[in-house]
Scaffold this motif. Structure first.
Motif, PDB file in Angstrom:
ATOM      1  N   ALA A  99      -1.435  -2.671   3.337  1.00 21.45           N
ATOM      2  CA  ALA A  99      -2.380  -3.115   2.299  1.00 21.45           C
ATOM      3  C   ALA A  99      -1.698  -3.989   1.263  1.00 21.45           C
ATOM      4  O   ALA A  99      -2.246  -4.983   0.803  1.00 21.45           O
ATOM      5  N   LYS A 100      -0.466  -3.616   0.901  1.00 22.26           N
ATOM      6  CA  LYS A 100       0.251  -4.379  -0.130  1.00 22.26           C
ATOM      7  C   LYS A 100       0.581  -5.794   0.327  1.00 22.26           C
ATOM      8  O   LYS A 100       0.842  -6.685  -0.482  1.00 22.26           O
ATOM      9  N   ASP A 101       0.561  -5.997   1.655  1.00 20.39           N
ATOM     10  CA  ASP A 101       0.832  -7.325   2.203  1.00 20.39           C
ATOM     11  C   ASP A 101      -0.448  -8.100   2.490  1.00 20.39           C
ATOM     12  O   ASP A 101      -0.412  -9.168   3.094  1.00 20.39           O
ATOM     13  N   GLY A 102      -1.588  -7.541   2.065  1.00 21.39           N
ATOM     14  CA  GLY A 102      -2.845  -8.263   2.192  1.00 21.39           C
ATOM     15  C   GLY A 102      -3.746  -7.813   3.314  1.00 21.39           C
ATOM     16  O   GLY A 102      -4.810  -8.401   3.522  1.00 21.39           O
ATOM     17  N   LYS A 103      -3.360  -6.772   4.061  1.00 20.02           N
ATOM     18  CA  LYS A 103      -4.214  -6.307   5.156  1.00 20.02           C
ATOM     19  C   LYS A 103      -5.450  -5.613   4.601  1.00 20.02           C
ATOM     20  O   LYS A 103      -5.363  -4.859   3.632  1.00 20.02           O
ATOM     21  N   GLY A 104      -6.603  -5.842   5.276  1.00 22.35           N
ATOM     22  CA  GLY A 104      -7.848  -5.266   4.786  1.00 22.35           C
ATOM     23  C   GLY A 104      -8.154  -5.811   3.404  1.00 22.35           C
ATOM     24  O   GLY A 104      -7.927  -6.972   3.100  1.00 22.35           O
ATOM     25  N   ARG A 105      -8.681  -4.938   2.532  1.00 24.82           N
ATOM     26  CA  ARG A 105      -8.924  -5.322   1.129  1.00 24.82           C
ATOM     27  C   ARG A 105      -7.902  -4.624   0.234  1.00 24.82           C
ATOM     28  O   ARG A 105      -8.170  -4.289  -0.913  1.00 24.82           O
ATOM     29  N   ASN A 113       3.312   9.448   2.299  1.00 26.61           N
ATOM     30  CA  ASN A 113       4.442   8.549   2.074  1.00 26.61           C
ATOM     31  C   ASN A 113       4.039   7.090   2.280  1.00 26.61           C
ATOM     32  O   ASN A 113       4.528   6.193   1.573  1.00 26.61           O
ATOM     33  N   ILE A 114       3.158   6.848   3.236  1.00 26.06           N
ATOM     34  CA  ILE A 114       2.700   5.478   3.501  1.00 26.06           C
ATOM     35  C   ILE A 114       1.943   4.941   2.291  1.00 26.06           C
ATOM     36  O   ILE A 114       2.174   3.816   1.844  1.00 26.06           O
ATOM     37  N   ILE A 115       1.043   5.763   1.753  1.00 27.37           N
ATOM     38  CA  ILE A 115       0.253   5.327   0.590  1.00 27.37           C
ATOM     39  C   ILE A 115       1.159   5.087  -0.611  1.00 27.37           C
ATOM     40  O   ILE A 115       1.020   4.084  -1.325  1.00 27.37           O
ATOM     41  N   GLU A 116       2.108   5.993  -0.835  1.00 28.47           N
ATOM     42  CA  GLU A 116       3.041   5.817  -1.954  1.00 28.47           C
ATOM     43  C   GLU A 116       3.824   4.509  -1.795  1.00 28.47           C
ATOM     44  O   GLU A 116       4.056   3.792  -2.783  1.00 28.47           O
ATOM     45  N   GLU A 147       2.805   1.808  -0.212  1.00 21.91           N
ATOM     46  CA  GLU A 147       1.896   0.686  -0.466  1.00 21.91           C
ATOM     47  C   GLU A 147       1.728   0.459  -1.971  1.00 21.91           C
ATOM     48  O   GLU A 147       1.760  -0.668  -2.447  1.00 21.91           O
ATOM     49  N   LEU A 148       1.548   1.540  -2.722  1.00 20.65           N
ATOM     50  CA  LEU A 148       1.371   1.428  -4.168  1.00 20.65           C
ATOM     51  C   LEU A 148       2.659   0.936  -4.839  1.00 20.65           C
ATOM     52  O   LEU A 148       2.626   0.106  -5.744  1.00 20.65           O
ATOM     53  N   SER A 149       3.792   1.449  -4.367  1.00 22.64           N
ATOM     54  CA  SER A 149       5.078   1.033  -4.936  1.00 22.64           C
ATOM     55  C   SER A 149       5.311  -0.451  -4.700  1.00 22.64           C
ATOM     56  O   SER A 149       5.830  -1.157  -5.572  1.00 22.64           O
ATOM     57  N   GLY A 150       4.895  -0.941  -3.528  1.00 23.80           N
ATOM     58  CA  GLY A 150       5.065  -2.353  -3.218  1.00 23.80           C
ATOM     59  C   GLY A 150       4.238  -3.261  -4.098  1.00 23.80           C
ATOM     60  O   GLY A 150       4.481  -4.462  -4.175  1.00 23.80           O
TER      61      GLY A 150
END
Length: 367
Positions: A124-130, A158-161, A163-166
């Motif tokens: 998500a942090k790289d632009g995937k989806g919204r 861990n994945i969500i964390e 994404e948010l950290s990124g």
């Protein structure tokens, strides 16, 4: 030609291959600085004032905003509907919610805006989806609820964390106590006043060199590392408290749930469908927001216990109280009468700097 994502992947792979020890600290610090610069370029483009990084257009209301973030179909929409009586699309398929849906709940006199954000996916942090819109809206929240399906692997947490950290969101952390001041001359001056800090002068100089900073004064007062210095230099990080909402716990045995919560202190078990644990969730939300309710008392009248002035975090002085009512109150302020836990006797005459406690009563005397 390599894209930004390719360069990010190359650096992440090199960091994964590099053994972490004192000898490699400078090199790793340099790689982390390069990675942070690339991510800033990717996620916060300077060439456009409106782009993929913008959040959803949701008007902020109430005394605090709480965002619900999670993978698709974890029950965020059901939670919003049960907690706020706001109808958010609910379905047994992924991506039911396609935009941000706000609702409001009142807890102990505090109006809390809950925002159901569309499900995010890895990348998500790289632009995937919204993802960028979801996470950008998350940056505006006072608290984030990471909603997890208790029946699915908790590695999703861990994945969500990540994404948010990124996207520059630091969960359940306080800003590092690092003083960083750019100067016109004098070179780089590094001072560390905390023996637990892993950031050393050599690593700090390498990071500054990557940012083309040749003159600065750096003073470290906390147990800081290279990432903390990078965050301070970047200057666009947000530090937000978080709770982990374990939804659908009706499918677990008590012993299984105990094992999960033992290793996750900020976890709140609920079952939105059966309305289990929702009161406890609201209590934990209210506590995590660090709310201070202050009641107003007009001269010669009883205090107004129906509509408290809500202050949050460390911003709870008499001056903060005045500003929440109207900015002119500070200009015309003479003194305040305060009743409650923050004073030694009731009432007590106080100035603007006096720090208030929850459920104090304040009467402002103006010039």
């Amino acid at each position: 030609m390599s894209t930004i994502l390719d360069k990010i992947a190359e650096i992440e792979n090199e960091m994964a291959r590099t053994q972490k020890n004192k000898a490699t600290a400078k090199h790793l610090g340099l790689l982390k600085a390069k990675l942070a610069k690339l991510k800033s370029e990717l996620l916060l483009p300077k060439s456009s004032s409106k782009g993929a990084g913008d959040g959803f257009d949701v008007t902020k209301s109430g005394d605090a905003r709480v965002g619900m973030i999670g993978f698709p179909s974890v029950g965020k929409s059901t939670l919003l509907s049960k907690l706020t009586e706001t109808e958010s699309a609910v379905g047994a398929y992924e991506f039911t919610t396609l935009t941000a849906v706000p609702g409001t709940v009142v807890v102990h006199g505090t109006r809390i805006q809950l925002v159901d954000l569309p499900g995010i996916i890895e990348g998500a942090k790289d632009g995937k989806g919204r993802g960028r819109q979801v996470i950008s809206t998350g940056r505006t929240c006072d608290l984030i609820l990471i909603v997890l399906d208790a029946m699915k692997p908790l590695t999703i947490k861990n994945i969500i964390e990540n994404e948010l950290s990124g996207f520059g969101i630091r969960l359940n952390k306080t800003p590092p106590d690092i003083s960083f001041v750019k100067r016109e001359r004098g070179g780089l001056n590094f001072t560390c006043m905390n023996s637990n800090a892993t950031l050393d002068a050599e690593t700090a100089h390498a990071i500054c060199k990557e940012y083309k900073i040749n003159n600065a004064s750096i003073t470290v007062r906390s147990a800081a590392n290279a990432e903390d210095l990078i965050d301070v230099i970047e200057g666009n990080r947000v530090y937000i408290p978080a709770l982990y909402v374990l939804n659908k716990v009706d499918g677990l045995f008590i012993e299984e749930l105990d094992v999960i919560t033992e290793h996750m202190p900020d976890a709140v078990p609920v079952c939105a469908d059966h309305e289990w644990g929702l009161d406890e969730l609201l209590e934990r939300v209210w506590e995590k927001l660090s709310v201070t309710r202050v009641y107003t008392k007009p001269k010669g009248q009883l205090p107004d216990y129906n509509e408290p002035v809500v202050l949050r975090g460390e911003r709870r002085s008499v001056e903060d109280f005045c500003r929440r009512i109207h900015k002119d109150f500070v200009k015309s302020f003479k003194y305040a009468w305060v009743w409650g836990k923050s004073v030694q006797h009731n009432p007590q005459r106080c100035g603007l700097s006096h720090v208030l406690e929850d459920e104090d009563i304040v009467q402002i005397v103006r010039k």
